[in-house]
Structures are given as C-alpha cells and as structure tokens.
Design an enzyme around this catalytic site. Structure first.
Site, short mmCIF file in Angstrom:
data_model
loop_
_atom_site.label_atom_id
_atom_site.label_comp_id
_atom_site.label_asym_id
_atom_site.label_seq_id
_atom_site.Cartn_x
_atom_site.Cartn_y
_atom_site.Cartn_z
N LEU A 73 0.85 -1.19 0.00
CA LEU A 73 0.00 0.00 0.00
C LEU A 73 0.88 1.23 0.00
O LEU A 73 1.87 1.30 0.74
CB LEU A 73 -0.91 0.04 1.24
CG LEU A 73 -2.10 -0.90 1.32
CD1 LEU A 73 -2.84 -0.65 2.63
CD2 LEU A 73 -3.04 -0.71 0.14
N ASP A 74 0.51 2.22 -0.80
CA ASP A 74 1.21 3.50 -0.80
C ASP A 74 0.44 4.47 0.10
O ASP A 74 -0.60 5.01 -0.29
CB ASP A 74 1.28 4.05 -2.23
CG ASP A 74 2.10 5.34 -2.29
OD1 ASP A 74 2.56 5.81 -1.23
OD2 ASP A 74 2.26 5.88 -3.40
N LEU A 75 0.94 4.69 1.30
CA LEU A 75 0.25 5.55 2.25
C LEU A 75 0.39 7.03 1.93
O LEU A 75 -0.25 7.87 2.57
CB LEU A 75 0.75 5.28 3.68
CG LEU A 75 0.52 3.85 4.19
CD1 LEU A 75 0.99 3.73 5.63
CD2 LEU A 75 -0.94 3.46 4.06
N HIS A 140 20.21 3.62 16.00
CA HIS A 140 20.21 2.17 15.84
C HIS A 140 20.53 1.54 17.19
O HIS A 140 20.77 2.25 18.17
CB HIS A 140 21.23 1.73 14.77
CG HIS A 140 20.76 1.93 13.36
ND1 HIS A 140 19.68 1.25 12.84
CD2 HIS A 140 21.21 2.76 12.38
CE1 HIS A 140 19.50 1.63 11.59
NE2 HIS A 140 20.40 2.54 11.29
N ASP A 141 20.54 0.23 17.22
CA ASP A 141 20.73 -0.51 18.47
C ASP A 141 21.93 0.01 19.25
O ASP A 141 21.84 0.21 20.47
CB ASP A 141 20.89 -2.00 18.15
CG ASP A 141 20.91 -2.86 19.39
OD1 ASP A 141 19.83 -3.29 19.83
OD2 ASP A 141 22.01 -3.10 19.93
N ILE A 142 23.05 0.23 18.57
CA ILE A 142 24.27 0.67 19.25
C ILE A 142 24.06 1.99 19.98
O ILE A 142 24.62 2.22 21.06
CB ILE A 142 25.43 0.77 18.23
CG1 ILE A 142 26.76 1.03 18.94
CG2 ILE A 142 25.16 1.84 17.18
CD1 ILE A 142 27.96 0.97 17.99
N ASN A 143 23.24 2.87 19.41
CA ASN A 143 22.98 4.17 20.04
C ASN A 143 22.08 4.02 21.26
O ASN A 143 22.31 4.66 22.30
CB ASN A 143 22.33 5.11 19.03
CG ASN A 143 23.09 5.19 17.72
OD1 ASN A 143 22.57 4.79 16.68
ND2 ASN A 143 24.32 5.65 17.75
N TYR A 144 21.06 3.18 21.14
CA TYR A 144 20.10 3.01 22.25
C TYR A 144 20.78 2.39 23.47
O TYR A 144 20.60 2.86 24.60
CB TYR A 144 18.92 2.14 21.81
CG TYR A 144 18.30 2.56 20.50
CD1 TYR A 144 18.22 3.90 20.12
CD2 TYR A 144 17.80 1.60 19.61
CE1 TYR A 144 17.66 4.27 18.90
CE2 TYR A 144 17.25 1.96 18.40
CZ TYR A 144 17.18 3.30 18.04
OH TYR A 144 16.64 3.66 16.84
N ASP A 170 17.02 -3.38 20.10
CA ASP A 170 15.97 -3.73 19.15
C ASP A 170 15.04 -4.81 19.68
O ASP A 170 13.82 -4.73 19.51
CB ASP A 170 16.59 -4.22 17.84
CG ASP A 170 17.22 -3.09 17.03
OD1 ASP A 170 16.92 -1.92 17.31
OD2 ASP A 170 18.01 -3.39 16.11
#
Length: 359
Positions: A73-75, A140-144, A170
C-alpha cells in the site's frame, strides 16, 4: 509447535520495518494472531535487501516475517490511505515504527485511527519515544544501548565496549517491550475498555532493564566494566578457553555449585575461594583464581569438559556456536529448530516458537 494459540482471531496490521517491529509481530503470529504486513509499493521493508539475497529477498527478511500475509500500500496516496483505514475498521492492533509524527503527517495518526476504531490498540516503536528532546533523532541498536548505560557494561579487558550480536535495544527494548504493551492493552479492551496508544522507546526499555549497574550505583560501589559479579569479577561466573579454542561457561555462582565444579576440575583447594566466603569481587584473589582456571580449562577440549560436567549439576556448560546449537538435543527435543519451505527462497532453517501453551 504450541498445542493451542491464545491469540487466534486477533487481527494485526504491521507497518514496521527491519528488526524490532517485525519480531514483535512475528511473536504475535506465533501465538495465533493474523498478521498482515503492509509495505510500500517501491522498495518495501529495507530488510528485504539487508544481507545476501538468495533469490528475491534476504534471509533476514524471511526470518522475521514468517507466518505473515503481505500487502503493498502507498500511504502517500489517497487510495492507499483509504485502504488502510478500511483495514483498521476490523483490526485489533496496528504496529508502526516510523519516526514520531510520520503517521500524523500521512493522515493516519492515532487521533484518526481511534476515531475510526475505538477498540484499536496502536503501538509505535521508536528509538527515543514519541515525546522528549530526542523524539526526532535517528538511531540504531548501538545508540540506544549506549545511552541506556548497557553498552559500557560489556567491555573487553582494555575497557573498550564490545558489541553484542544480540541486538538488546531492538529485541528487548523494541520487540519485547512492544509485546508487553500490546498484550496489556488487548487485555484492557477485552475487559470492555477502549483501545490505547502504546508508546515504546527502545532506549527507555533498555534503561529500565539495566538493573545490576543501577543496584551497584545505589550501593555506592559501581565497579569498572568486567569486574562486577556477573561481568567477570569472580572466577565462579566466567568463560574459559578450552584446548581446542572453544569455551566453557562457568555459572557456579552459588557456593554449592562452585564446590562441585572444583571437584570436577580436580582442584578442591579452590572451593573455599568464593565470593560468598568473603572473596572480593574483582579483587586480586578472584583474578588469581581466574588465571588458575584459565590454565586448567586449557588442558582439555570442549567436548571432553562437557562430558565431565554433564555428570554433575553445577551450572558449567559449553559455549555453543550457531551450528552446534542447531544440532543440539536441547533444542531438537523441544522442536525449536524447524525448516520452512519458502515459496521463493526454498528451504530455510528457523527457530521455532519459544512459548508453549497447554490445553
């Protein structure tokens, strides 16, 4: 496979990409939910091309999107938005992982969706949450895990943080936290309440689970990385290299297990050198015993040590590589290793559903 599926009849719309959201909806599908994954008509989920592509898509995409129906679907298009709203009318859950505000700008934000379906549970997974000073920041995961204080706790001997190949931000911060929120909100709906908006910050969730360092902080004695009770500061809870270059995991944290471990190692004189008997965590004696165990474990192969410790209940086990784990009877007996015959990618080895529901 599960003997029953508690989420049978629950309809989920999955607008997520990459890892956290797709794993959350994968777990919902494993528990019986009907998950419809909605992708844009152009590239779709970025995970389709993340890593080697066997035929039409990557193994990463296959692994986290099993058991789902797919729809494009193109939202950004009025017809696509109208089609989504028609699906929302009969949905129980919608999960998205855009940056906060994107759904509103597309015209399908929470206010629109809850007016359309007051019983809907909408879960938004983002790096830093729907509010706050970092809401619009990429990550990304490393930042969180870096912000949450978790990455600093996993360090090599030189103090440099080591990147885990299990994406804690993540998967714990995103997928598992989203599952927790979705299921709680569904319980409220099924008790007669209204639907709700579940705001998942992956960084918040990792921060909330970073329990042991917080305990150490409150005690006023936060040790350096690699020197705490569970991060390498005691010989009874550590990893040791074997003669063939593999490793054994020693989890003999309690004194009784440590005593049994020392007996198998034929080093009974070490049994009294334990943190429960006054050995300083991360101290000189703990490091000295670790050095002795390094030498002991280096005398046999992993298979030889495993055979010896299999006879004794003392929490000493092999550190398995992926191929070893896939072949291990622990997972085979519980049907945790399955082979899916994907329509375009062919046979794919996958992990089975981790939960079992009895009748």
């Amino acid at each position: 496979m599960p003997t029953s599926v508690p989420l049978a009849g629950i309809r989920v719309l999955d607008l997520t990409r990459l890892l956290p959201g797709p794993v959350a909806t994968l777990r919902l599908a494993e528990m019986g939910a009907d998950v419809l994954k909605i992708e844009d008509p152009e590239g779709g989920d970025y995970a389709r091309t993340l890593g080697p592509v066997r035929h039409e898509m990557s193994q990463f995409f296959v692994a986290v999107n099993r058991g789902k129906r797919l729809l494009r679907l193109d939202l950004k298009d009025a017809a696509g938005r109208a089609a989504l709203l028609d699906l929302v009318d009969n949905a129980d859950v919608l999960v998205e992982s855009f940056r906060p505000g994107v759904m509103d700008r597309l015209g399908v934000g929470w206010e629109v969706l809850k007016a359309r379906n007051p019983r809907l549970v909408m879960c938004a997974i983002s790096g830093y949450g729907a509010t706050g000073p970092f809401a619009q920041r990429a990550g990304h995961d490393i930042n969180y895990i870096g912000y949450a204080g978790m990455l600093a706790q996993n360090a090599a001997s030189d103090g440099r943080p080591v990147l885990p190949n299990l994406q804690v931000g993540d998967l714990l911060g995103g997928a598992q936290a989203a599952l927790q929120g979705i299921l709680a909100a569904l319980v409220a709906v099924h008790r007669g309440g209204a639907g709700s908006f579940v705001d998942v910050s992956m960084t918040d969730a990792v921060f909330a689970h970073n329990i042991m360092p917080l305990v150490a902080h409150n005690n006023g004695n936060a040790p350096p990385p690699g020197r705490d009770l569970l991060t390498g500061g005691v010989p009874c809870y550590n990893v040791y290299r074997t003669r063939d270059g593999r490793y054994m995991a020693v989890g003999a944290l309690e004194l009784k297990f440590w005593q049994a471990c020392c007996a198998v190692l034929a080093r009974p004189e070490l049994a009294a050198r334990h943190w429960q008997l006054g050995q300083a965590v991360g101290g000189a004696d703990a490091l000295a015993v670790q050095a002795e165990l390094d030498a002991v474990f280096a005398q046999r192969t992993q298979a030889e040590w495993t055979a010896l410790f299999d006879r004794v209940d003392c929490c000493v086990t092999p550190v398995l590589e992926t191929a070893q784990a896939l072949a291990h009877p622990l997972f085979r007996a519980r049907e945790m290793v399955v082979t899916d015959d994907h329509p375009t990618e062919g046979p794919c080895v996958a992990a089975g559903a981790p939960l079992r529901f009895g009748p």
